[in-house]
Design a protein around this motif. Structure first.
Motif, mmCIF file in Angstrom:
data_model
loop_
_atom_site.group_PDB
_atom_site.id
_atom_site.type_symbol
_atom_site.label_atom_id
_atom_site.label_comp_id
_atom_site.label_asym_id
_atom_site.label_seq_id
_atom_site.Cartn_x
_atom_site.Cartn_y
_atom_site.Cartn_z
ATOM 1 N N ILE A 8 -8.982 55.181 -41.159
ATOM 2 C CA ILE A 8 -10.263 55.750 -41.597
ATOM 3 C C ILE A 8 -10.457 57.027 -40.794
ATOM 4 O O ILE A 8 -10.549 56.995 -39.571
ATOM 5 N N CYS A 9 -10.501 58.153 -41.484
ATOM 6 C CA CYS A 9 -10.544 59.448 -40.801
ATOM 7 C C CYS A 9 -11.928 60.093 -40.915
ATOM 8 O O CYS A 9 -12.721 59.759 -41.795
ATOM 9 N N GLY A 10 -12.196 61.019 -40.002
ATOM 10 C CA GLY A 10 -13.444 61.777 -40.049
ATOM 11 C C GLY A 10 -14.651 60.992 -39.590
ATOM 12 O O GLY A 10 -15.778 61.284 -39.987
ATOM 13 N N LEU A 11 -14.440 59.998 -38.738
ATOM 14 C CA LEU A 11 -15.571 59.227 -38.200
ATOM 15 C C LEU A 11 -16.327 60.080 -37.187
ATOM 16 O O LEU A 11 -15.723 60.820 -36.412
ATOM 17 N N ASN A 142 -10.812 66.568 -48.978
ATOM 18 C CA ASN A 142 -11.419 67.161 -50.164
ATOM 19 C C ASN A 142 -11.682 66.165 -51.285
ATOM 20 O O ASN A 142 -12.297 66.509 -52.291
ATOM 21 N N GLY A 143 -11.172 64.944 -51.120
ATOM 22 C CA GLY A 143 -11.421 63.926 -52.129
ATOM 23 C C GLY A 143 -10.616 64.092 -53.390
ATOM 24 O O GLY A 143 -10.924 63.487 -54.421
ATOM 25 N N SER A 186 -10.974 59.502 -46.095
ATOM 26 C CA SER A 186 -12.080 60.151 -45.380
ATOM 27 C C SER A 186 -13.269 60.272 -46.334
ATOM 28 O O SER A 186 -14.197 59.482 -46.282
ATOM 29 N N SER A 187 -13.193 61.236 -47.253
ATOM 30 C CA SER A 187 -14.316 61.417 -48.181
ATOM 31 C C SER A 187 -14.505 60.217 -49.099
ATOM 32 O O SER A 187 -15.607 59.990 -49.609
ATOM 33 N N SER A 191 -20.976 58.768 -48.309
ATOM 34 C CA SER A 191 -22.098 58.901 -49.231
ATOM 35 C C SER A 191 -22.457 60.370 -49.442
ATOM 36 O O SER A 191 -23.152 60.721 -50.402
ATOM 37 N N ALA A 192 -22.009 61.238 -48.550
ATOM 38 C CA ALA A 192 -22.180 62.687 -48.622
ATOM 39 C C ALA A 192 -21.117 63.280 -47.708
ATOM 40 O O ALA A 192 -20.572 62.576 -46.851
ATOM 41 N N PRO A 193 -20.770 64.566 -47.866
ATOM 42 C CA PRO A 193 -19.723 65.144 -47.020
ATOM 43 C C PRO A 193 -19.995 64.948 -45.524
ATOM 44 O O PRO A 193 -21.033 65.369 -45.003
#
Length: 211
Positions: A8-11, A142-143, A186-187, A191-193
């Motif tokens: 899980i990235c971007g925590l 970027n999803g 990540s994305s 729920s939002a960027p």
């Protein structure tokens, strides 16, 4: 067959990092890249790192870092892995691993089969290749997804993982189609960027582990 590893990235908060650990994530990613909505200062990343138990590995994501920034990240955060998401060369990664003893992952944007052939340059330089959608605005997060069927028959002497557009709803299909040993989102759990959702984190880990 061993279960697929989950990252899980971007925590960016204690709550969401703890949620990832509780859900069974094998890796947690902390982003140090100012243009990203998930950016953490190295001080913030070091604070979150203290919450990670020994069985979970910490990945720091960087993009074309200066030697000074890289040295500071290693000193302050003490990551298990550094994920390179820029134009870093095989030679630079090999030198980093030799000098530090820290795992080096290299993210690769995949457009077509030629992109996978290009990855061969990193086989003796990186500990893991992370196949992602081509960069669009940001190097990652970027999803968007690429054609996963390109990986259906992929064989590599280097461990690899799948990223790009993975969500709780599609990760099981992605694993079945590609045989990915590791999946990274990540994305897909936001729920939002930049805003992680604890329920989506739990759902993603459950779907990946049961695929």
């Amino acid at each position: 067959m061993p279960s697929t590893l989950v990252k899980i990235c971007g925590l960016s908060t204690a709550e969401t990092l703890t949620a990832a650990v509780r859900a069974g994530a094998d890796y947690v990613g902390l982003v140090h890249f100012e243009k990203s909505p998930r950016h953490l200062s190295l001080t913030e990343a070091a604070r979150l790192r203290q919450l990670v138990p020994p069985q979970v590995k910490v990945v720091v994501l960087v993009v074309n870092p200066s030697p000074a920034t890289l040295a500071e990240a290693l000193r302050e955060v003490r990551p298990d892995v550094v994920q390179f998401h820029g134009q870093e060369t095989p030679e630079a990664l090999a030198r980093f691993r030799s000098d530090t003893g820290v795992e080096a992952w290299r993210a690769m944007g995949v457009r077509d089969a030629e992109s996978l052939a290009e990855a061969a340059r990193f086989h003796r330089a990186a500990d893991l290749l992370l196949f992602d959608a081509p960069a669009s605005g940001l190097p990652g997060g970027n999803g968007t997804r690429f054609d996963w069927s390109l990986l259906g028959a992929y064989k590599s002497p280097t461990p690899w993982g799948l990223a790009g557009g993975l969500t709780p709803a599609n990760v099981a299909d992605a694993i079945r189609l590609t045989g990915a040993p590791l999946v990274d989102t990540s994305s897909g759990v936001e729920s939002a960027p930049g805003v992680k959702d604890v329920d989506k984190i739990a759902a993603f880990c459950k779907a990946a582990q049961s695929a």
